[in-house]
Design an enzyme around this catalytic site. Structure first.
Site, PDB file in Angstrom:
ATOM      1  N   ASP A  76       0.843  -1.206   0.000  1.00  0.00           N
ATOM      2  CA  ASP A  76       0.000   0.000   0.000  1.00  0.00           C
ATOM      3  C   ASP A  76       0.879   1.258   0.000  1.00  0.00           C
ATOM      4  OD1 ASP A  76       0.862  -0.100   2.625  1.00  0.00           O
ATOM      5  OD2 ASP A  76      -1.143  -0.054   3.526  1.00  0.00           O
ATOM      6  N   SER A  77       2.208   1.052   0.054  1.00  0.00           N
ATOM      7  CA  SER A  77       3.144   2.163  -0.139  1.00  0.00           C
ATOM      8  C   SER A  77       3.000   2.741  -1.549  1.00  0.00           C
ATOM      9  CB  SER A  77       4.587   1.697   0.099  1.00  0.00           C
ATOM     10  OG  SER A  77       4.844   0.501  -0.600  1.00  0.00           O
ATOM     11  N   ASP A 127      -1.180  -6.413  -0.597  1.00  0.00           N
ATOM     12  CA  ASP A 127      -1.258  -5.742   0.704  1.00  0.00           C
ATOM     13  C   ASP A 127      -2.685  -5.249   0.912  1.00  0.00           C
ATOM     14  OD1 ASP A 127      -0.188  -4.783   3.018  1.00  0.00           O
ATOM     15  OD2 ASP A 127       0.946  -3.139   2.104  1.00  0.00           O
ATOM     16  N   LYS A 164      -1.241  -9.691   2.649  1.00  0.00           N
ATOM     17  CA  LYS A 164      -0.576  -9.230   3.880  1.00  0.00           C
ATOM     18  C   LYS A 164      -1.541  -8.332   4.632  1.00  0.00           C
ATOM     19  CE  LYS A 164       2.743  -5.857   3.992  1.00  0.00           C
ATOM     20  NZ  LYS A 164       2.097  -4.850   4.865  1.00  0.00           N
ATOM     21  N   GLU A 223      -1.788  -5.810   8.295  1.00  0.00           N
ATOM     22  CA  GLU A 223      -1.059  -5.217   9.426  1.00  0.00           C
ATOM     23  C   GLU A 223      -1.750  -5.547  10.747  1.00  0.00           C
ATOM     24  OE1 GLU A 223      -0.430  -1.002   8.879  1.00  0.00           O
ATOM     25  OE2 GLU A 223       0.478  -1.296   6.909  1.00  0.00           O
ATOM     26  N   GLU A 259       8.633  -4.559  11.044  1.00  0.00           N
ATOM     27  CA  GLU A 259       9.022  -3.235  10.543  1.00  0.00           C
ATOM     28  C   GLU A 259       9.507  -2.348  11.679  1.00  0.00           C
ATOM     29  OE1 GLU A 259       6.416  -1.386   7.687  1.00  0.00           O
ATOM     30  OE2 GLU A 259       7.457   0.541   7.842  1.00  0.00           O
TER      31      GLU A 259
HETATM   32  O1  KIV Z   1       3.440  -1.221   1.695  1.00  0.00           O
HETATM   33  C1  KIV Z   1       4.622  -1.596   1.845  1.00  0.00           C
HETATM   34  O2  KIV Z   1       5.467  -1.262   1.038  1.00  0.00           O
HETATM   35  C2  KIV Z   1       4.928  -2.428   3.003  1.00  0.00           C
HETATM   36  C3  KIV Z   1       6.316  -2.767   3.370  1.00  0.00           C
HETATM   37  C4  KIV Z   1       6.481  -3.919   4.239  1.00  0.00           C
HETATM   38  C5  KIV Z   1       7.443  -2.435   2.581  1.00  0.00           C
HETATM   39  O3  KIV Z   1       4.031  -2.833   3.662  1.00  0.00           O
END
Ligand code: KIV
Length: 280
Positions: A45-46, A84, A114, A116, A183
């Site tokens: 999500d970056s 993500d 993924k 969080e 992280e």
């Molecule tokens: O969104 C992202 O880039 C991440 C990282 C772990 C690099 O979640």
């Protein structure tokens, strides 16, 4: 096409092989990264920061993430593609979380998702895993809930908060995660967690003892200069390379050095004469 599976990633820890992960957000970059032999391509999500120019990862939703995940999937032959899950796609309701996770797999062609850490994340993780989808956990500095953590700061710097991280890691392992992003946590804590769980840890700002590493591709290539975290290693300055190429193109266009004969198309002389005749 046989891609790396979550199980293959787990085997790497057993075989003491490092896991190499990198983000990608589009077809061309994903293709290059995959050809270079990375094991995991994370559609992070970056994308919000480095591609869309937004201030927070909380500003992207399912539509944007699926759009980018589909493009990445088209470019990847070998690596495991991890989608993500964006803010509010899994925190609000467990069945919505499962439905959204399915979209990453069924619509976008990802091999895992993924999510969080947040207060109810164990319940969500269990439900997604139960639906047959591999989950990568993410603890430490979790950008989607960074305000609640006191901002973008290193986590687990005292015994109490480090213990919390250890408990979260063990709980996520038990909930069925196949791997875990750590992280921005002290190196010794990351090592301690890595040595005490059986699933691979993938570090970002968590030191060399993690089972693998992940970084944002724009950071290693020098493509994003709005901020650079301490944990980033830049391997090339592509910004400079791109600016020089674009400047050279501009100079060529102005000086009529581009396009050259080799870039153009010809018309037969007779046909051109006929055209001119017809114009008279
Ligand atoms: O969104 C992202 O880039 C991440 C990282 C772990 C690099 O979640």
């Amino acid at each position: 096409m046989v891609r790396i599976t979550p199980q293959d990633i787990c085997h790497k820890k057993k075989n003491q092989e490092k896991v190499v992960a990198l983000t990608a957000y589009d077809y061309s970059m994903a293709r290059l990264i995959d050809q270079a032999g990375v094991h995991i391509v994370l559609v992070g999500d970056s994308v919000a920061n480095v591609v869309l120019g937004l201030d927070s990862t909380k500003e992207v939703g399912m539509a944007e993430m699926l759009h980018h995940a589909k493009a990445v999937s088209r470019g990847v032959q070998n690596a495991l593609v991890v989608g993500d899950m964006p803010f509010e796609s899994y925190q609000v309701d467990v069945s919505l979380a499962v439905d959204n996770a399915k979209k990453f797999i069924e619509e976008a062609g990802c091999g895992a998702v993924k999510l969080e850490w947040f207060d109810q994340c164990l319940e969500v993780t269990q439900a997604v895993v139960k639906s047959g989808i591999a989950v990568m956990g993410h603890i430490g500095l979790t950008p989607q809930t960074a305000e609640a953590l006191g901002g973008f700061k290193v986590q687990g710097k005292d015994a109490e908060s480090a213990k919390k991280l250890m408990d979260q890691a063990k709980a996520l392992e038990k909930a069925g995660c196949f791997s875990l992003v750590l992280e921005c946590i002290p190196e010794r804590i990351a090592q301690y967690i890595t040595e005490n769980i059986s699933i691979p840890t993938i570090g970002i700002g968590a030191g060399v003892h993690c089972d693998g590493q992940v970084l944002v591709v724009h950071d290693i290539l020098g493509l994003f200069d709005r901020f650079r975290p301490k944990f980033v290693k830049q391997y090339v300055d592509l910004s400079a390379v791109i600016k020089k190429a674009v400047h050279d193109y501009k100079i060529d266009v102005i000086a009529e050095r581009f396009p050259g004969k080799e870039h153009g198309f010809a018309i037969n002389e007779q046909e051109f004469e006929l055209l001119k005749e017809g114009e008279k």
